[in-house]
Design an enzyme around this catalytic site. Structure first.
Site, PDB file in Angstrom:
ATOM      1  N   LYS A   1       0.860  -1.184   0.000  1.00  0.00           N
ATOM      2  CA  LYS A   1       0.000   0.000   0.000  1.00  0.00           C
ATOM      3  C   LYS A   1       0.895   1.232   0.000  1.00  0.00           C
ATOM      4  O   LYS A   1       1.987   1.212   0.573  1.00  0.00           O
ATOM      5  CB  LYS A   1      -0.877   0.027   1.265  1.00  0.00           C
ATOM      6  CG  LYS A   1      -2.116   0.869   1.106  1.00  0.00           C
ATOM      7  CD  LYS A   1      -3.244   0.090   0.443  1.00  0.00           C
ATOM      8  CE  LYS A   1      -4.431   0.954   0.184  1.00  0.00           C
ATOM      9  NZ  LYS A   1      -5.547   0.197  -0.399  1.00  0.00           N
TER      10      LYS A   1
ATOM     11  N   GLY B   1     -26.020   1.397   1.817  1.00  0.00           N
ATOM     12  CA  GLY B   1     -25.186   2.094   0.826  1.00  0.00           C
ATOM     13  C   GLY B   1     -25.513   1.673  -0.594  1.00  0.00           C
ATOM     14  O   GLY B   1     -25.264   0.529  -0.968  1.00  0.00           O
TER      15      GLY B   1
ATOM     16  N   GLY C   1     -24.192   2.880  -3.559  1.00  0.00           N
ATOM     17  CA  GLY C   1     -23.224   3.597  -4.382  1.00  0.00           C
ATOM     18  C   GLY C   1     -22.763   2.747  -5.548  1.00  0.00           C
ATOM     19  O   GLY C   1     -23.530   1.962  -6.108  1.00  0.00           O
TER      20      GLY C   1
ATOM     21  N   VAL D   1     -20.987   0.154  -5.773  1.00  0.00           N
ATOM     22  CA  VAL D   1     -21.150  -1.297  -5.602  1.00  0.00           C
ATOM     23  C   VAL D   1     -22.589  -1.634  -5.197  1.00  0.00           C
ATOM     24  O   VAL D   1     -23.204  -2.558  -5.744  1.00  0.00           O
ATOM     25  CB  VAL D   1     -20.178  -1.849  -4.524  1.00  0.00           C
ATOM     26  CG1 VAL D   1     -20.391  -3.343  -4.326  1.00  0.00           C
ATOM     27  CG2 VAL D   1     -18.732  -1.571  -4.891  1.00  0.00           C
TER      28      VAL D   1
END
Ligand code: NAD
Length: 354
Positions: free
Chosen positions: A80, A177, A179, A181
């Site tokens: 990362k 949610g 959004g 996805v």
């Protein structure tokens, strides 16, 4: 901060500090484990209070990527990158190009991609300096529909585990949610005959789900307490916490949100309550599966990508089997699945081959 002690704790391979005074770049790349292959993990920009906090975040997220990438069954390791600063103030072509040159210098050991506060446009600047990146619009593009499909398969695996059938028809799924996805997931579930209960921040989307998908909209805090077969968190992390866990009336949790358990002990509590937790990083791995063609330098193939994402079903079933075998909660079983795969491949790689 005792850096080497920190690296030893979870056996990190490398921590790289990238500095460029003229563009103002201050970035940290953490490479956790490359046993399986080049380390993949997005780049986020965040205004960390301290450098320690940035190091901690990079390390924690890199390790998470190792587990996620290993669990998917693909040959990639975990890393990362974090760029330190206020995304509203620091972004510039020079900054991203400087970062791209540092990524290029790692010669493929690290492959980057979008994460929080990094856009496709930002990625295109990084791309001027390196090809070690994934998710460009002209290649695999937006991963969200594939992630949604993977979550759909994870929900089926959970239903199969509990009810002995993959059939979604007539099952109630509560989605938090709607959004990138959550919405395509809601569409897939609706097509398969699920009853939907939904919440999301904007009222218009709830109204649209009610009209187009026959969903029932509820308030943001109401979603935890609804009677349902599956609760699907597709908004943000740490939503399984001391407060929500008391309210849950679902039988299964399977959603795309990262880091759903506020603390690992919440995974133990779910287990005690008899709620089947389908571990987040297994069920949401469609996003990683979507970029495999980019990593391997192949032309993106949607059909093959979806076929690979469908295997999330098998990965989830494997997690459930390990949980039963070792008599442990599923969140621990997912880690064991990833660790067992890395150990097995490490052994294979010890066979001499010039
Ligand atoms: P998004 O920003 O497109 O959608 C998030 C949705 O959640 C928004 O519609 C927002 O209104 C809603 N929301 C925010 N706070 C809420 C709350 N408290 N209650 C209810 N709704 C709330 O994000 P996304 O790309 O759909 O990702 C959703 C989650 O899945 C994130 O945690 C993300 O990290 C994770 N994830 C996404 C992908 C991907 O391919 N996009 C892959 C892996 C994991």
């Amino acid at each position: 901060m005792e850096i080497f002690k920190k690296l030893e704790e979870y056996d990190y391979e490398e921590l790289i500090f990238c500095q460029d005074k003229s563009s103002g770049l201050k970035a940290i790349i953490a490479i956790h484990d490359t046993t399986l292959g080049p380390a993949l993990g997005g780049t986020r920009i965040w205004d960390y209070e301290t450098e320690e906090e940035a190091v901690e975040d990079a390390l924690r997220l890199a390790r998470g990527m190792t587990y996620k990438n290993a669990a998917v069954g693909l040959d990639i390791g975990g890393a990362k990158a974090v760029i330190i600063g206020d995304p509203k103030k620091i972004k510039s072509e020079e900054l991203f190009r400087a970062f791209g040159r540092f990524v290029e210098g790692l010669n493929g050991r690290y492959i980057t991609g979008e994460d929080m506060n990094v856009t496709t446009e930002d990625m295109s600047y990084i791309n001027r300096e390196t090809n070690y990146l994934v998710g460009l619009e002209e290649n695999s593009g937006n991963p969200s529909p594939v992630t949604a499909f993977g979550v759909f398969k994870g929900i089926q695996a959970g239903l199969n585990e509990l009810y002995g059938s993959d059939d979604i028809n007539g099952k109630t799924v509560a989605i938090q949610g709607l959004g990138a996805v959550g919405w395509p997931l809601a569409e897939l579930l609706h097509e398969a005959g699920a009853k939907l209960i939904v919440t999301t921040r904007d009222q218009e989307t709830i109204a649209k789900a009610e009209e187009e998908l026959g969903a029932t909209g509820v308030g943001l805090d109401e979603i935890y307490g609804v009677e349902c077969d599956v609760f699907s968190p597709c908004a943000r992390g740490a939503i399984i916490n001391d407060s929500s866990i008391e309210q849950l009336k679902c039988k299964i949790i399977a959603g795309s949100a990262n880091n759903q358990l506020a603390e690992s002990r919440h995974g133990d509590i779910l287990d005690e309550k008899g709620i089947l937790y389908v571990p987040d990083y297994v069920v949401n791995s469609g996003g990683v599966i979507n970029v495999i063609d980019d990593i391997l330098g192949r032309k993106y193939n949607r059909e093959k990508t979806l076929a690979n994402a469908a295997k999330i079903y098998d990965s989830c079933k494997k997690v459930f089997a390990i949980a039963k075998r070792d008599n442990i909660p599923t969140y621990k079983a997912a880690d064991i699945m990833a660790e067992e795969r890395i150990a097995a491949v490490r052994k294979v790689k010890s066979i001499y081959n010039k």
